[in-house]
Design a protein around this motif. Structure first.
Motif, PDB file in Angstrom:
ATOM      1  N   VAL A 415       0.819  -1.214   0.000  1.00 53.96           N
ATOM      2  CA  VAL A 415       0.000   0.000   0.000  1.00 53.96           C
ATOM      3  C   VAL A 415       0.854   1.267   0.000  1.00 53.96           C
ATOM      4  N   SER A 416       2.184   1.128   0.058  1.00 55.44           N
ATOM      5  CA  SER A 416       3.054   2.299   0.141  1.00 55.44           C
ATOM      6  C   SER A 416       2.955   3.172  -1.108  1.00 55.44           C
ATOM      7  N   ASP A 417       2.959   2.534  -2.297  1.00 54.37           N
ATOM      8  CA  ASP A 417       2.862   3.318  -3.533  1.00 54.37           C
ATOM      9  C   ASP A 417       1.503   3.991  -3.677  1.00 54.37           C
ATOM     10  N   ARG A 418       0.459   3.322  -3.218  1.00 56.30           N
ATOM     11  CA  ARG A 418      -0.882   3.912  -3.280  1.00 56.30           C
ATOM     12  C   ARG A 418      -0.972   5.166  -2.418  1.00 56.30           C
ATOM     13  N   ILE A 419      -0.417   5.082  -1.208  1.00 57.77           N
ATOM     14  CA  ILE A 419      -0.437   6.239  -0.311  1.00 57.77           C
ATOM     15  C   ILE A 419       0.373   7.385  -0.908  1.00 57.77           C
ATOM     16  N   TYR A 420       1.530   7.043  -1.483  1.00 57.63           N
ATOM     17  CA  TYR A 420       2.378   8.077  -2.086  1.00 57.63           C
ATOM     18  C   TYR A 420       1.651   8.764  -3.239  1.00 57.63           C
ATOM     19  N   ASP A 421       1.047   7.967  -4.117  1.00 54.05           N
ATOM     20  CA  ASP A 421       0.344   8.549  -5.272  1.00 54.05           C
ATOM     21  C   ASP A 421      -0.840   9.409  -4.833  1.00 54.05           C
ATOM     22  N   LEU A 422      -1.518   8.999  -3.749  1.00 61.91           N
ATOM     23  CA  LEU A 422      -2.635   9.785  -3.247  1.00 61.91           C
ATOM     24  C   LEU A 422      -2.170  11.152  -2.776  1.00 61.91           C
TER      25      LEU A 422
END
Length: 449
Positions: A415-422
């Motif tokens: 979920v790290s990339d998802r949080i970053y993109d958000l």
């Protein structure tokens, strides 16, 4: 004339000189007493209570003074034992020094008369020294009382003079007690045949219940060295009272005695005895000498830091250095950059704007990818982007180590990339040259980056 001599004597004894060593001795004794309590905790009933292996209830109990002798109740025994643990902790921390000193002494003495037959000799000297310390100020330094005392009212010169005189004689009695131990030990050794012919260490090394493998190996392989150690230890103990009088030979005497007791600790396994004997040496030195040691330590630390920065730090930085490519047109990116630079104590992060036409990253990564995510280059993993860039940054920035653990956990659950993109999707781009008179034209196109 008599008044002049009296004043000079009073001035000599009333100088403030023996507080740091006594405070250090309090800490060492407190930790050692706490160790005694805790190491025997699971066997306390078997070793010390009336229902254990001791014979206090029918032989020695009437002739000893101990709080544990009041009743045979195990509940009472446990209550006293746990109060002893708490008093040892507070004594070590230096809280209510006078009260805790008395309470700790009474409780430890009460236990000491119960387990003296399983001690190694150091407990005997510690009990005597703890009694002397009841009359001293043991919390002037390195204690809770020292912190609280800053808020106390003014203390008269008369009280300070009396306190300094008492402190001086407490230290004098402690040192005299150590000297008596050494000289008495040396006299008994001289009276022994094995010490006279230098074979005492050899016979000690043959006792399996006493000698450690280290001692047996040393004596077997270096027989002449063991003879030298036998004679040297006797001479050192006899000379010790005379060596500590002189300031120049005091350091040598204490160093040699410490080496002797380290040898006893690792050669015979008498660890607590050696710790007690070494700890008492702490009171020999004055506050002025301790301050000189501290100043020397500070200077050495400064020199060491210089060496680390100039030599070792170069190698460390060369391996852990990281270049981060950020968007200089992004206010959020710029603020984040400044915050990371303030927290980067080791100077491991180098920021470079990919908007600069001279940036080398453009040759390796497309400009569209650079606008979407922050990129970084490390020696270990080459080019990283997005959340991985922040993981590598937080690994190198000490205040961000908690964030590093969180990011690793987020990466584990993908979920790290998802949080970053958000987060990146919420930022705005302000192209260079679009700000006039305090007003900026925002590029309303939201970018993932």
């Amino acid at each position: 004339m008599n008044n002049s001599i009296t004043n000079r004597v009073i001035d000599y004894f009333s100088k403030e000189r023996f507080y740091i060593g006594v405070s250090l001795l309090r800490i060492v004794f407190g930790l050692l007493i706490l160790y005694f309590y805790l190491i025997h905790y699971n066997q306390r009933h078997f070793l010390f209570s009336d229902y254990g292996i001791n014979t206090f209830h029918n032989v020695m109990k009437p002739t000893t003074y101990s709080l544990y002798n009041v009743t045979s109740s195990l509940n009472y025994f446990d209550a006293v034992y746990h109060v002893g643990i708490m008093s040892a902790i507070l004594f070590t921390l230096g809280f209510k020094g006078r009260l805790m000193g008395i309470l700790n002494y009474v409780l430890f003495y009460s236990l000491y008369v119960r387990f003296s037959y399983i001690g190694d000799g150091g407990d005997n000297l510690m009990i005597i020294t703890l009694f002397y310390l009841l009359f001293a100020n043991t919390t002037k330094y390195f204690s809770i009382d020292a912190v609280l005392r800053k808020k106390e009212t003014y203390v008269s010169d008369c009280k300070k003079t009396i306190a300094n005189i008492i402190q001086y004689f407490v230290v004098l009695f402690c040192v005299m007690q150590v000297c008596i131990v050494y000289v008495t030990s040396a006299i008994y050794q001289i009276m022994g045949e094995t010490w006279n012919n230098g074979t005492a260490l050899y016979y000690i090394s043959q006792v399996k219940t006493v000698a450690m493998p280290f001692l047996e190996s040393l004596v077997t392989q270096h027989i002449y060295l063991s003879v030298v150690i036998c004679y040297s230890s006797v001479l050192l103990k006899i000379a010790f009272p005379f060596l500590i009088i002189n300031k120049k030979t005091r350091w040598l005497a204490v160093l040699m005695v410490c080496l002797l007791h380290l040898g006893i600790a690792f050669g015979m396994g008498l660890y607590s005895f050696s710790i007690v004997m070494i700890a008492i040496e702490l009171v020999i030195f004055t506050d002025k000498e301790y301050n000189r040691i501290f100043s020397t330590y500070q200077q050495l630390k400064h020199n060491l830091n210089w060496l680390v920065r100039k030599k070792l730090m170069r190698k460390f930085q060369a391996h852990w250095k990281m270049t981060v490519y950020y968007d200089a047109w992004c206010p959020l990116c710029t603020k984040t950059k400044k915050r990371i630079e303030r927290a980067d104590w080791l100077n491991l992060i180098v920021f470079e704007s990919f908007r600069d036409g001279t940036s080398s990253i453009i040759d390796e990564v497309d400009i569209e990818e650079l606008e979407k995510r922050m990129h970084g280059k490390t020696l270990e993993k080459s080019i990283v982007s997005g959340a991985d860039t922040f993981i590598e940054i937080s690994k190198r920035v000490i205040p961000l180590w908690v964030l590093y653990m969180i990011l690793l956990l987020a990466k584990l659950f993908h979920v790290s990339d998802r949080i970053y993109d958000l987060i990146a999707s919420k930022r705005k781009i302000i192209p260079h040259g679009q700000c006039n008179h305090g007003a900026c034209g925002l590029n309303q196109q939201q970018r993932k980056g």
